[in-house]
Design a protein around this motif. Structure first.
Motif, PDB file in Angstrom:
ATOM      1  N   MET A  55      42.957  38.329   0.950  1.00 36.68           N
ATOM      2  CA  MET A  55      43.055  39.033  -0.333  1.00 36.68           C
ATOM      3  C   MET A  55      44.405  38.805  -1.001  1.00 36.68           C
ATOM      4  N   GLU A 103      32.898  38.375  -6.468  1.00 40.34           N
ATOM      5  CA  GLU A 103      32.251  39.152  -5.409  1.00 40.34           C
ATOM      6  C   GLU A 103      32.912  38.849  -4.071  1.00 40.34           C
ATOM      7  N   VAL A 121      43.924  45.782  -0.801  1.00 42.24           N
ATOM      8  CA  VAL A 121      42.662  46.020  -1.503  1.00 42.24           C
ATOM      9  C   VAL A 121      42.930  46.644  -2.862  1.00 42.24           C
ATOM     10  N   ILE A 165      41.899  45.063  -6.593  1.00 44.12           N
ATOM     11  CA  ILE A 165      41.122  45.760  -7.628  1.00 44.12           C
ATOM     12  C   ILE A 165      41.878  45.801  -8.947  1.00 44.12           C
ATOM     13  N   LEU A 204      36.738  40.501 -10.945  1.00 43.05           N
ATOM     14  CA  LEU A 204      36.120  41.121  -9.778  1.00 43.05           C
ATOM     15  C   LEU A 204      35.010  42.079 -10.200  1.00 43.05           C
ATOM     16  N   LEU A 254      32.947  44.638  -4.779  1.00 43.90           N
ATOM     17  CA  LEU A 254      33.798  44.667  -3.591  1.00 43.90           C
ATOM     18  C   LEU A 254      33.115  45.547  -2.554  1.00 43.90           C
ATOM     19  N   LEU A 275      31.573  49.174  -5.984  1.00 45.28           N
ATOM     20  CA  LEU A 275      32.570  49.421  -4.946  1.00 45.28           C
ATOM     21  C   LEU A 275      31.879  50.176  -3.820  1.00 45.28           C
TER      22      LEU A 275
END
Length: 588
Positions: free
Chosen positions: A226, A240, A256, A260, A266, A269, A299
């Motif tokens: 990430m 995705e 994370v 976002i 995005l 997730l 999410l």
């Protein structure tokens, strides 16, 4: 017809009939198929069947762009040249763009495709889930994944690629790799196995969808991956990312949150079924932006292994409400539902918080298609008769929002004719006549979802013993054609307090009959009285007396039957005692 789906259809192995002449049986182009999509998954096909079809029907599928051969275990890569003959592309580029070969034996697949680059030049999507391929053969697919005309979508679910160089050879230099969607679910990947993907992303891999669910990935591998996406900034192509069902804990919660906040494209997730704590979940949810300024629509944080206590869950749900623009109103310390203007959310918005708790007042207030909580496990969604009446009254504009008398608030207004239509009169004459009398109707409750085997006595006993109600009469409704119970009942209570007790009994989730939940609804309705009000009262009184007499007669008959059965049993017992040779009606 351009789409043909005959999946899960058995195909016999009988030899096809060979044409008697050597002429081309499909020389007339008018009889060639118009299919663009053909699904023959799990059809027991084999190399021989495909070869026979190709020999007899060459060029019969010239327009085919999608082919699904999943689950035909007897088909190998050797059948691919025959498929090209069916498509009519033995010497030129075919129009085939999507090929699904799941669960097949495709040992020589890379060499066959590479040997016919002209024929397979338009292939963009390749599904190889659970195929019989070694990591070395997977790595050799890298030659098919180079820009500008390589594979775009590649699925390798279920292939064990851990501790191999397959992904390194497959992705190569990230900037030259053509893959935009890569699925590696259930490949037993560990943190070290993600290094080639992380390196490719850093080098410029333009991947939009990455599925890594059901592996052995921890904070270390997930965090590094990430971070590579975050480092791409505004150029990050990720839409995705699926890391569900791994071993991710609290170590990458901040990463994370950064992903976002910074990934501009995005959309989804998925981090469910990991081990994120309540504090990490709060960090992730705090990074949510207003929905009109972000592309995030899904999410998923469901079912974490770490314990999330009740107070943490309330904080998480309150944070979600704040981020989505809900206002949580309280009255005397109790949160009230539906009292604030509802924000307008984009279509498809889903925040999944199931499996974490949250069945309290905040969970009840938020639970919807947009926010999924555990509230439905305690109280299932239901629509009662009263709700339907109120919705109908609002739609026709007759339900007033201002009430001078609190007792009349929320009451609907119907004419006698309309109320009879709602009840189904005169089609069903078994309906209790006291529903036409306002003083009786105010003490009535409507039950739905009952078991077909429930009796009036059982229902009355349940309400009196479990809900502490005083029941005057129970009417089980029956289908007016087959005359069998249809799961609906009307119950007349003796007083208003019994009605409230019945409603509380239902709202506490205790209304169960044979372990099957049923719905209890009050009827708050104002019916414009007809000229025959006295006649309605008289008819209701007469019908109540008649049904009471009928019930008393049935009870008397039942008691008499029980008494006679008991008497017969006693006589048999006494006879058996007096005659030892007698046992169970037999003489030994």
């Amino acid at each position: 017809m351009v789409v043909c789906n005959i999946n899960d259809t058995g195909v016999t192995s009988q030899e096809p009939t060979t044409p008697s002449t050597g002429t081309d049986v499909l020389s007339d182009s008018a009889i060639r198929s118009n299919f663009t999509s053909l699904g023959v998954a799990n059809c027991s096909l084999s190399d021989d069947i495909i070869a026979a079809l190709a020999n007899q029907l060459p060029g019969s599928l010239p327009n085919l762009s999608e082919l699904d051969l999943t689950g035909n275990g007897a088909v190998t890569a050797d059948a691919l040249p025959f498929l090209m003959s069916l498509i009519g592309a033995s010497d030129h580029a075919s129009g085939l763009q999507t090929l699904r070969l799941g669960s097949l034996s495709t040992n020589s697949l890379p060499s066959i495709i590479q040997g016919s680059t002209v024929t397979w030049g338009n292939l963009k999507s390749l599904d190889l889930r659970r195929v019989k391929m070694t990591p070395v053969e997977v790595g050799s697919l890298g030659a098919l994944c180079t820009r500008p005309s390589g594979l775009v979508d590649l699925c390798l679910d279920g292939l064990k690629l851990s501790r191999s160089d397959a992904l390194e050879k497959l992705l190569g230099s990230g900037s030259l790799c053509s893959i935009e969607s890569l699925s590696l679910a259930g490949c037993a990947l560990q943190d070290s196995d993600l290094a080639p993907i992380t390196a490719a992303v850093t080098e410029g891999l333009a991947i939009r969808s990455l599925k890594l669910s059901a592996n052995r990935i921890t904070d270390t591998g997930a965090g590094s991956l990430m971070e590579a996406f975050v480092a791409r900034g505004a150029e990050c192509p990720l839409a995705e990312l699926n890391l569900a069902n791994n071993q991710i804990r609290d170590g990458c919660a901040e990463t994370v949150s950064k992903l976002i906040s910074t990934a501009p494209r995005l959309h989804s997730l998925l981090l469910g079924h990991n081990a994120l704590s309540g504090a990490s979940l709060k960090t992730i949810l705090a990074s949510l932006c207003t929905m009109d300024s972000t592309s995030l629509r899904v999410l998923d944080l469901c079912s974490q292994d770490s314990q999330v206590d009740e107070s943490e869950m309330e904080e998480l749900l309150s944070l979600v409400a704040e981020k989505l623009g809900y206002r949580m109103d309280e009255a005397e310390g109790v949160k009230r539902c539906g009292t604030s203007p509802l924000p307008c959310h984009p279509q498809g918005l889903t925040i999944n918080l199931t499996g974490l708790g949250g069945s309290g007042e905040t969970g009840q207030a938020l639970d919807s298609l947009a926010v999924k909580t555990d509230y439905v496990r305690v109280q299932r969604p239901w629509l009662a008769l009263q709700h339907s009446l109120e919705i109908s009254d609002w739609l026709r504009g007759s339900l007033s929002s201002e009430c001078n008398d609190d007792s009349d608030c929320g009451q609907c207004s119907l004419t006698s004719v309309e109320w009879c239509q709602v009840l189904g009169l005169p089609k069903d004459p078994s309906l209790p006549s006291w529903l036409q009398v306002s003083e009786h109707r105010s003490r009535a409750v409507y039950l739905t979802g009952l078991s077909g085997g429930v009796s009036a006595g059982k229902l009355e006993g349940d309400l009196e013993s479990e809900a502490d109600c005083l029941v005057k009469e129970v009417c089980i409704m029956k289908d007016f054609i087959v005359r069998q119970p249809n799961g609906i009942a009307w119950v007349l209570m003796a007083d208003d307090s019994s009605v409230q007790k019945a409603l509380e009994f239902f709202h506490e989730g205790k209304a169960l009959m044979f372990s099957q939940p049923y719905v209890i609804s009050q009827v708050k309705l104002s019916v414009i009285a007809s000229d025959s009000k006295e006649e309605d009262l008289t008819k209701a009184r007469v019908d109540l007396e008649a049904r009471a007499q009928e019930a008393a007669r049935e009870n008397a008959e039942h008691r008499a039957l029980l008494a006679s059965s008991y008497q017969a049993s006693q006589e048999r017992h006494e006879y058996a005692k007096a005659n030892p040779a007698y046992a169970d009606g037999r003489i030994w």
